[in-house]
Design a protein around this motif. Structure first.
Motif, PDB file in Angstrom:
ATOM      1  N   THR A 625       0.844  -1.191   0.000  1.00 38.36           N
ATOM      2  CA  THR A 625       0.000   0.000   0.000  1.00 38.36           C
ATOM      3  C   THR A 625       0.876   1.237   0.000  1.00 38.36           C
ATOM      4  O   THR A 625       2.021   1.221   0.477  1.00 38.36           O
ATOM      5  CB  THR A 625      -0.915   0.045   1.232  1.00 38.36           C
ATOM      6  N   PHE A 696      -8.270   4.007  -9.094  1.00 32.92           N
ATOM      7  CA  PHE A 696      -7.287   3.164  -8.419  1.00 32.92           C
ATOM      8  C   PHE A 696      -6.702   3.828  -7.166  1.00 32.92           C
ATOM      9  O   PHE A 696      -5.598   3.537  -6.765  1.00 32.92           O
ATOM     10  CB  PHE A 696      -6.185   2.778  -9.406  1.00 32.92           C
ATOM     11  N   ARG A 697      -7.442   4.750  -6.612  1.00 31.26           N
ATOM     12  CA  ARG A 697      -7.087   5.344  -5.315  1.00 31.26           C
ATOM     13  C   ARG A 697      -8.391   5.538  -4.564  1.00 31.26           C
ATOM     14  O   ARG A 697      -9.484   5.574  -5.161  1.00 31.26           O
ATOM     15  CB  ARG A 697      -6.369   6.678  -5.508  1.00 31.26           C
ATOM     16  N   TRP A 703      -3.525   3.888  -2.348  1.00 28.25           N
ATOM     17  CA  TRP A 703      -3.626   2.836  -3.349  1.00 28.25           C
ATOM     18  C   TRP A 703      -3.043   1.556  -2.770  1.00 28.25           C
ATOM     19  O   TRP A 703      -2.319   1.586  -1.767  1.00 28.25           O
ATOM     20  CB  TRP A 703      -2.875   3.210  -4.643  1.00 28.25           C
TER      21      TRP A 703
END
Lengths: 804, 144
Positions: A625, A696-697, A703
């Motif tokens: 992450t 994608f966040r 992320w």
């Protein structure tokens, strides 16, 4: 005024021209009003629009091309599955510098287990040999519930005559016979020949006629056959007794017959093994009180069935629906070969439970033990004068919460192993006594369903085994496998484990003394005991003595049996059967290793028989992450540079899609590849996402991505992660607007014009009066050279911005 | 009181000695009057509708592109009024020109009006676009 109007209307009223004139006039007036009203309203409305348009003033303050980029590396990681961290730090992932963070793979092969299906097969057209106690037990567990496989004597039986038609025609008493009292040979009555053995009664006359010692130790049955005649004895005055090596047991009251004055034929087949002794004897015992209490015995024949003992085991077990396509297929059998090595042999002594204070007087409970009395007498267990077992004659009496709460129906004899379980429940007022022996499973012996006693408040005088409370009345004999449970066990539960040793950790088992050469308590109460005065440990045990014979397992190949285990040992026994498992049906047989001249009947406890099928596979799975930002990304590139300590690893890289709330399995956010065939080759893999990169966040810019490497085989491998990066970009045009008017403006279009193209971009946003705001659009590309931006509002105003 | 008046009216009507002709003439006149007023009302509706649409017509020109590639003058128009519009004529320097007609824009609709006109770079042109209701959208535009 009112008068003037009235005056005006009067002529109208008097007018004779009719109603039509009135209608026309009125309607005309209405129409005129409608037309005029509408024109006024529409005019007002459109003027309002025009006025607002005049008041609106929007300017383009600035327009610029934007090219922002950001990049991040992971800040944390999480191991998935059983992946383990080996070395390195998360900071090592910031650069492709051959400084690695290493993770170790774990075995991830999927396995299926198939318990044995049935014991009904007969693939070799050969009938089973031996017995099974509970085949179902093999289909579950391991749970200490066993299927006991016991060998069967397959040899043909032969009879040996021990006493051959003794009719007392020769010398008295016959050779080896003995007699006391008034037994004699007389010829006044005879069933065969001239003489018979008779006893002439009389007041207080008693005597016995006894056969010689008969060696029946190798017998499987004894056939007793004789004729007798009762010419006047009363019940109990003329009885038949057998000697079991320790004492005489009355087996028949011959004097009780009502058929007096005639010859009666007595025949019995004795299968009770307590009489299979080297000094087995038969005697006729008389105790008369009147002169005509005369009895006769004649033509005595005793035969034993012996000899041909050959214990064999040949039992099939079969699976019928097995997945035989897996790379690995293994047969696993869990066995308890028996480890009951000793029992406590008390000779005047006894056992102290713990320090004598453990109180087994729970509201519900079960106390069980095995015992073999040398002499049926005294007290086998007790902790209090109202919680103990004692004898009354040969019957066991339970003083349980009170005196004589329950008395056994079994008349116990010496020299025989008995299993005794005492079960009570104060809530339901039930008190049970279950009794079994070395040849028979326990069954209900006595039951008091109106038991009103209480043992939970009695306390303890002293808790003893092979004696009672403080060593009172120690009983001589062997004791084994003493258990105390704090629940009232059912008969089925008792039967399931009465003849197997437990681990001690079974649920509700509080204390458990295996008495295998020690007094250790294997239960959770851990009340290790001790012996008091005369005692020793003996190898004479009632069950579970480890078999001396090996238990083999063969597999059926379709044409013959192939051995796969030469000797099943205690615990799990595993063997690969891949070469034999070629269809969904799989058959094995349990086979004794000594199948000829085997005079020992062995048994084995099988807990589980199952087939396991699986694929060897190793997997590494790590989730990383990181934190980015919440800018308007137009492009996202994510890249990894990793290597594997083995070649040709199947790798899947996934970037979490927060909009879909999951890891993609295709398309953007998903990459797969097979690593280089050589180990330890770093490979850079990347993907550029231009469509909805902000999916994608999460809302705060976090992320996460996952690296998963899988390879079939037995080789464990490592993941060497060198560099992981997420790079975002914002490419497009940023136009800044200012609303200089007094009304909120709705921007609906933006034009980007130059000499060769006029491009219109649809827009939809509002600017409050006095507000300056920026609008970013990654689709707007400002042309090189001279260009003009033109913005148009919903009201139709335009603003222009030129550059170049 | 009303009841009395009604009875008196009926009585007087029944005792009226005049013939049926006057009654009929009144009735016929009433019918004629109603018909005339209906026609007038319809005409009023039509007239007011047209008037409203004419008053509500607003069209703007978002962009004018002297398209050298196509050799046209492309005018991007948007209907910001309260009625649909249809371009009936285009005039460049007061001379009618052909265009991609029929060119129709519903309320809030927008699109290119392509005028087939051979323009010259650097020249200013007075482009007048006329709708069917007579609205003019006209301005000077200079070719690049």
């Amino acid at each position: 005024m009112l008068q003037a109007i009235t005056r005006r209307l009067k002529p109208f009223k008097r007018n004779r021209r009719g109603i039509s004139t009135v209608i026309v006039v009125m309607l005309s007036l209405v129409l005129i009003v409608i037309i005029v009203g509408n024109v006024f309203l529409w005019s007002y409305q459109m003027n309002q629009i025009d006025w607002e348009k005049m008041q609106e003033k929007v300017d383009i303050v600035n327009a610029q091309f934007v090219n922002d980029t950001w990049a991040q590396n992971p800040t944390a990681y999480a191991l998935r599955g059983s992946t383990s961290w080996v070395s390195g730090d998360i900071l090592d992932l910031a650069a492709d510098d051959d400084v690695y963070m290493t993770f170790r793979s774990y075995s991830s092969g999927t396995a299926s287990s198939y318990f044995v299906d049935n014991d009904l097969s007969n693939v070799d057209s050969s009938s089973d040999k031996g017995t099974q106690s509970n085949f179902t037990a093999q289909q579950y567990g391991p749970d200490s519930i066993y299927d006991t496989l016991t060998e069967e004597n397959t040899a043909a039986a032969s009879n040996v005559t021990l006493i051959n038609a003794e009719s007392f025609e020769g010398p008295w008493p016959p050779t080896g016979w003995s007699e006391t009292g008034a037994w004699n040979r007389e010829n006044n009555q005879a069933y065969a020949g001239i003489y018979s053995a008779d006893f002439d009664g009389g007041s207080g006359l008693a005597g016995v006629l006894t056969t010689p010692d008969l060696d029946t130790s190798d017998s499987t049955a004894i056939y007793v056959d004789f004729w007798y005649r009762d010419d006047g004895s009363e019940p109990g005055e003329f009885v038949l007794q057998y000697y079991d090596g320790f004492s005489w047991d009355t087996v028949s009251d011959l004097g009780a017959t009502l058929l007096e004055g005639q010859w009666l034929h007595y025949q019995e087949t004795v299968t009770d093994s307590q009489y299979f002794k080297s000094d087995f004897r038969i005697r006729w015992s008389t105790n008369t009180n009147y002169y005509n209490d005369v009895v006769y015995v004649d033509l005595v024949t005793v035969t034993k069935e012996t000899g041909q003992t050959n214990y064999e085991l040949d039992l099939e077990a079969q699976w019928t629906n097995v997945d035989y396509t897996q790379a690995n297929e293994e047969l696993s059998i869990y066995v308890n070969t028996g480890s009951n090595s000793h029992s406590l042999d008390a000779t005047g002594g006894y056992m102290l439970i713990g320090d004598g204070t453990p109180d087994w007087g729970s509201t519900t409970g079960t106390i069980s033990f095995w015992i073999q009395w040398d002499t049926v007498a005294n007290r086998p267990w007790g902790q209090h004068d109202n919680m103990e077992a004692r004898f009354s004659g040969t019957n066991l009496v339970l003083d349980w919460g009170g005196t004589s709460a329950l008395t056994s129906s079994t008349s116990f004899t010496a020299g025989r192993w008995y299993f005794i379980a005492i079960v009570w429940n104060q809530y339901t007022d039930d008190l049970y006594l279950y009794v079994g022996d070395q040849d028979n499973p326990p069954s209900l012996d006595a039951y008091n369903n109106a038991w009103t006693g209480t043992v939970s408040t009695l306390g303890v005088t002293q808790n003893n085994f092979m004696a009672s409370r403080g060593g009172l009345n120690p009983t001589d004999g062997h004791g084994d496998d003493l258990r105390y449970w704090d629940i009232d066990r059912s008969l089925a539960e008792i039967q399931s484990d009465y003849n197997v040793e437990l681990s001690g950790s079974e649920t509700n088992l509080r204390s458990y003394f295996k008495l295998n050469n020690n007094f250790d308590d294997a239960g959770p109460d851990n009340n290790d005991g001790s012996g008091v005065s005369g005692y020793s440990f003996s190898s004479d045990v009632p069950f579970g003595l480890s078999s001396t014979e090996n238990l083999r397992v063969d597999v059926w190949t379709g044409a013959a049996w192939q051995n796969i285990f030469t000797d099943l040992t205690n615990g799990w026994n595993n063997v690969s059967v891949s070469s034999y498992l070629t269809s969904s049906t799989f058959t094995i047989r349990f086979k004794g290793s000594a199948e000829t001249s085997d005079s020992i009947q062995d048994s084995w406890n099988i807990d589980v028989a199952l087939l396991r099928a699986w694929i060897d596979e190793y997997t590494t799975e790590v989730e990383f992450t990181g934190l980015s930002n919440v800018e308007e990304w137009t492009q996202l590139e994510w890249a990894t540079n990793v290597g594997w300590t083995t070649g040709s690893v199947n790798v899947a890289l996934q970037l979490y899609n927060f909009t879909l709330d999951g890891y993609p399995t295709s398309g953007n956010g998903y990459m797969t590849y097979t690593s280089d065939s050589s180990p330890n080759v770093d490979e850079t893999i990347s993907q550029t996402i231009s469509t909805n990169p902000t999916d994608f966040r999460n809302a705060t810019g976090y992320w996460k991505m996952k690296i998963k490497g899988t390879k079939t085989g037995t080789t464990q491998f490592d993941l060497n992660a060198d560099w992981i990066e997420i790079r975002e970009a914002r490419l497009g045009t940023l136009v800044t607007f200012e609303n200089r008017g007094s009304l909120t403006s709705h921007i609906v279009s933006l034009w980007v014009n130059n000499s060769t193209s006029h491009e219109r971009y649809r827009m939809n946003f509002f600017i409050a009066p006095g507000e300056t705001t920026s609008y970013f659009n990654n689709n707007i590309v400002l042309p090189a050279g001279t260009y003009m931006l033109k913005v148009s509002t919903e009201r139709g105003n335009t603003a222009v911005f030129s550059e170049g | 009181v009303r009841c009395k008046k009604l009875r008196r009216f009926v009585k007087r009507f029944l005792r009226d000695k005049r013939a049926i002709t006057p009654v009929l003439s009144h009735l016929l006149l009433t019918v004629v009057a109603v018909a005339i007023m209906s026609i007038a009302t319809s005409a009023t509706f039509v007239i007011t509708t047209n008037l409203r649409e004419t008053m509500g017509e607003r069209v703007i020109v978002e962009d004018v592109w002297f398209n050298s590639a196509a050799g046209t003058v492309d005018v991007y128009m948007r209907n910001v009024g309260k009625a649909d519009i249809q371009v009936s004529g285009v005039y460049v320097n007061h001379v009618g020109q052909s265009f991609n007609g029929p060119f129709h824009l519903e309320i809030n609709e927008h699109g290119w009006l392509r005028i087939a006109f051979s323009w010259s770079s650097g020249e200013a042109y007075y482009i007048d676009i006329v709708t069917t209701r007579g609205t003019h959208v006209a301005s000077y535009y200079k070719a690049p």
